[in-house]
Scaffold this motif. Sequence first.
Motif, PDB file in Angstrom:
ATOM      1  N   GLN A 160     -11.681   0.044  -3.478  1.00  0.00           N
ATOM      2  CA  GLN A 160     -10.309   0.437  -3.724  1.00  0.00           C
ATOM      3  C   GLN A 160      -9.973   1.778  -3.071  1.00  0.00           C
ATOM      4  OE1 GLN A 160     -12.293  -0.786  -6.091  1.00  0.00           O
ATOM      5  NE2 GLN A 160     -11.232  -2.479  -7.073  1.00  0.00           N
ATOM      6  N   GLY A 161      -8.700   2.022  -2.955  1.00  0.00           N
ATOM      7  CA  GLY A 161      -8.204   3.269  -2.389  1.00  0.00           C
ATOM      8  C   GLY A 161      -7.068   3.001  -1.429  1.00  0.00           C
ATOM      9  N   HIS A 162      -7.295   2.112  -0.475  1.00  0.00           N
ATOM     10  CA  HIS A 162      -6.180   1.704   0.387  1.00  0.00           C
ATOM     11  C   HIS A 162      -5.077   1.134  -0.488  1.00  0.00           C
ATOM     12  CE1 HIS A 162      -3.934   0.124   3.728  1.00  0.00           C
ATOM     13  NE2 HIS A 162      -4.053  -1.110   3.258  1.00  0.00           N
ATOM     14  N   THR A 163      -5.448   0.246  -1.391  1.00  0.00           N
ATOM     15  CA  THR A 163      -4.591  -0.188  -2.494  1.00  0.00           C
ATOM     16  C   THR A 163      -5.459  -0.210  -3.752  1.00  0.00           C
ATOM     17  OG1 THR A 163      -5.065  -2.561  -2.321  1.00  0.00           O
ATOM     18  CG2 THR A 163      -3.277  -1.687  -0.928  1.00  0.00           C
ATOM     19  N   PRO A 164      -4.843  -0.265  -4.940  1.00  0.00           N
ATOM     20  CA  PRO A 164      -5.653  -0.266  -6.168  1.00  0.00           C
ATOM     21  C   PRO A 164      -6.540  -1.491  -6.318  1.00  0.00           C
ATOM     22  CG  PRO A 164      -3.410   0.433  -6.639  1.00  0.00           C
ATOM     23  CD  PRO A 164      -3.405  -0.076  -5.231  1.00  0.00           C
ATOM     24  N   GLY A 165      -6.245  -2.578  -5.587  1.00  0.00           N
ATOM     25  CA  GLY A 165      -7.054  -3.783  -5.715  1.00  0.00           C
ATOM     26  C   GLY A 165      -7.794  -4.163  -4.452  1.00  0.00           C
ATOM     27  N   SER A 166      -7.972  -3.232  -3.532  1.00  0.00           N
ATOM     28  CA  SER A 166      -8.670  -3.554  -2.278  1.00  0.00           C
ATOM     29  C   SER A 166     -10.139  -3.863  -2.535  1.00  0.00           C
ATOM     30  CB  SER A 166      -8.585  -2.378  -1.297  1.00  0.00           C
ATOM     31  OG  SER A 166      -7.282  -2.237  -0.783  1.00  0.00           O
ATOM     32  N   GLY A 180     -11.031  -5.578   5.242  1.00  0.00           N
ATOM     33  CA  GLY A 180      -9.583  -5.444   5.154  1.00  0.00           C
ATOM     34  C   GLY A 180      -9.105  -4.250   5.951  1.00  0.00           C
ATOM     35  N   ASP A 181      -8.401  -3.323   5.293  1.00  0.00           N
ATOM     36  CA  ASP A 181      -7.865  -2.149   5.983  1.00  0.00           C
ATOM     37  C   ASP A 181      -8.649  -0.877   5.699  1.00  0.00           C
ATOM     38  OD1 ASP A 181      -5.995  -3.855   6.939  1.00  0.00           O
ATOM     39  OD2 ASP A 181      -4.288  -3.014   5.855  1.00  0.00           O
ATOM     40  N   ALA A 182      -9.858  -1.012   5.170  1.00  0.00           N
ATOM     41  CA  ALA A 182     -10.672   0.180   4.917  1.00  0.00           C
ATOM     42  C   ALA A 182     -11.145   0.818   6.214  1.00  0.00           C
ATOM     43  CB  ALA A 182     -11.867  -0.171   4.039  1.00  0.00           C
ATOM     44  N   PHE A 196      -1.887   5.630   4.967  1.00  0.00           N
ATOM     45  CA  PHE A 196      -1.774   4.284   4.418  1.00  0.00           C
ATOM     46  C   PHE A 196      -2.675   4.054   3.209  1.00  0.00           C
ATOM     47  CE2 PHE A 196       1.086   3.129   7.556  1.00  0.00           C
ATOM     48  CZ  PHE A 196       1.416   1.786   7.508  1.00  0.00           C
ATOM     49  N   ASN A 197      -3.410   5.052   2.781  1.00  0.00           N
ATOM     50  CA  ASN A 197      -4.253   4.914   1.598  1.00  0.00           C
ATOM     51  C   ASN A 197      -3.531   5.493   0.389  1.00  0.00           C
ATOM     52  OD1 ASN A 197      -6.412   3.793   3.099  1.00  0.00           O
ATOM     53  ND2 ASN A 197      -7.004   5.859   3.758  1.00  0.00           N
ATOM     54  N   LEU A 198      -3.296   4.666  -0.622  1.00  0.00           N
ATOM     55  CA  LEU A 198      -2.518   5.104  -1.775  1.00  0.00           C
ATOM     56  C   LEU A 198      -3.289   6.075  -2.659  1.00  0.00           C
ATOM     57  CD1 LEU A 198      -0.798   1.740  -2.738  1.00  0.00           C
ATOM     58  CD2 LEU A 198       0.205   3.684  -1.540  1.00  0.00           C
ATOM     59  N   ASP A 199      -4.613   5.953  -2.678  1.00  0.00           N
ATOM     60  CA  ASP A 199      -5.455   6.865  -3.456  1.00  0.00           C
ATOM     61  C   ASP A 199      -6.536   7.382  -2.505  1.00  0.00           C
ATOM     62  OD1 ASP A 199      -7.332   8.105  -5.112  1.00  0.00           O
ATOM     63  OD2 ASP A 199      -6.973   6.708  -6.768  1.00  0.00           O
ATOM     64  N   GLU A 200      -6.267   8.532  -1.897  1.00  0.00           N
ATOM     65  CA  GLU A 200      -7.142   9.021  -0.838  1.00  0.00           C
ATOM     66  C   GLU A 200      -8.543   9.350  -1.349  1.00  0.00           C
ATOM     67  OE1 GLU A 200      -8.095   9.503   2.945  1.00  0.00           O
ATOM     68  OE2 GLU A 200      -6.050   9.020   2.334  1.00  0.00           O
ATOM     69  N   ALA A 201      -8.657   9.969  -2.520  1.00  0.00           N
ATOM     70  CA  ALA A 201      -9.976  10.322  -3.048  1.00  0.00           C
ATOM     71  C   ALA A 201     -10.809   9.077  -3.317  1.00  0.00           C
ATOM     72  CB  ALA A 201      -9.825  11.156  -4.311  1.00  0.00           C
ATOM     73  N   ARG A 202     -10.202   8.081  -3.911  1.00  0.00           N
ATOM     74  CA  ARG A 202     -10.923   6.840  -4.189  1.00  0.00           C
ATOM     75  C   ARG A 202     -11.301   6.130  -2.895  1.00  0.00           C
ATOM     76  NH1 ARG A 202      -8.938   2.212  -8.559  1.00  0.00           N
ATOM     77  NH2 ARG A 202     -11.027   1.417  -9.028  1.00  0.00           N
ATOM     78  N   TYR A 203     -10.393   6.184  -1.918  1.00  0.00           N
ATOM     79  CA  TYR A 203     -10.695   5.578  -0.626  1.00  0.00           C
ATOM     80  C   TYR A 203     -11.904   6.239   0.028  1.00  0.00           C
ATOM     81  CZ  TYR A 203     -10.723   4.700   4.303  1.00  0.00           C
ATOM     82  OH  TYR A 203     -11.152   4.392   5.568  1.00  0.00           O
ATOM     83  N   GLN A 204     -11.996   7.547  -0.051  1.00  0.00           N
ATOM     84  CA  GLN A 204     -13.125   8.256   0.565  1.00  0.00           C
ATOM     85  C   GLN A 204     -14.444   7.788  -0.037  1.00  0.00           C
ATOM     86  OE1 GLN A 204     -12.397  12.471   0.315  1.00  0.00           O
ATOM     87  NE2 GLN A 204     -10.399  12.298   1.316  1.00  0.00           N
ATOM     88  N   ARG A 205     -14.479   7.598  -1.330  1.00  0.00           N
ATOM     89  CA  ARG A 205     -15.700   7.104  -1.962  1.00  0.00           C
ATOM     90  C   ARG A 205     -16.007   5.668  -1.508  1.00  0.00           C
ATOM     91  NH1 ARG A 205     -13.220   9.847  -6.296  1.00  0.00           N
ATOM     92  NH2 ARG A 205     -12.523   7.911  -7.290  1.00  0.00           N
ATOM     93  N   SER A 206     -14.962   4.875  -1.338  1.00  0.00           N
ATOM     94  CA  SER A 206     -15.163   3.505  -0.865  1.00  0.00           C
ATOM     95  C   SER A 206     -15.684   3.482   0.556  1.00  0.00           C
ATOM     96  CB  SER A 206     -13.848   2.719  -0.956  1.00  0.00           C
ATOM     97  OG  SER A 206     -13.469   2.504  -2.302  1.00  0.00           O
TER      98      SER A 206
END
Length: 247
Positions: A160-166, A180-182, A196-206
């Motif tokens: 998750q991170g790009h979207t909450p359900g990625s 996907g778009d990660a 384009f990442n709605l939650d940048e911190a969560r995306y970084q961990r992903s």
Amino acid sequence: MEIAKGVHRIGPTRKGWKLGGYAQCYLIDDESGGLVLVDAGYEHDGHRILEYLWRIGRTPADITDLALTHAHRSHLGAVAALKRLNPRMTIHAHAWEADIVAGHRMAQPMPFRPLRPLTIYPMRIGSLINYDAHRGCPVDALLHDVDGQRIGPLEVIQTQGHTPGSVSFLWRERGVLAVGDAVATWPKLDAGWPGFNLDEARYQRSLQKIVSLEPKIVLTGHGLPVTENTTQKLESLLKGPYWPARS
């Protein structure tokens, strides 16, 4: 085209390239008889999917599962058309995004900043005004916040991170990871698209999680798949703002 044994890239169409930045989907064949389709492009991309199936001697009835990485228009447009052609196909999506896939809610619009790359601005505007909205289709099987759920030969990986359900899908035996778009390779290799990442911190961990899986092949939603020097290329994305991850 078959980019690796049992892994087929479908698309992009000319319109899909223009609207969705080199958007494509992937067909997974583990020779068990059924096929798994990862994402489904724009609605008009359904024609390309059908053409490809016929070219390799298969039909929509052979697709047992359609697995969605997330609920953006360039990934779910042809879902409803494929479901009509094969009602027995199981549609998989994260529980948080199922109502978007079904057409009951719009995906969150993307912000206009940062200003670059300018080539993706048509997609920013399209998401804001819900241009070329997809035809809704109910989700059959919900994915939840746990790794290891199975869809054919694929393991579900929470990214998750790009979207909450990625989510991403790992074919562990062959080192193939659909993200996907990660990760994007169009217009250049990048950690998704800036802004384009709605939650940048969560995306970084992903993103760090994706790198830790050490895939041999990364199937990107936008741009050509990464098939060579994959570890080195993924690790290069961890520089700058993507390391260390913010808590």
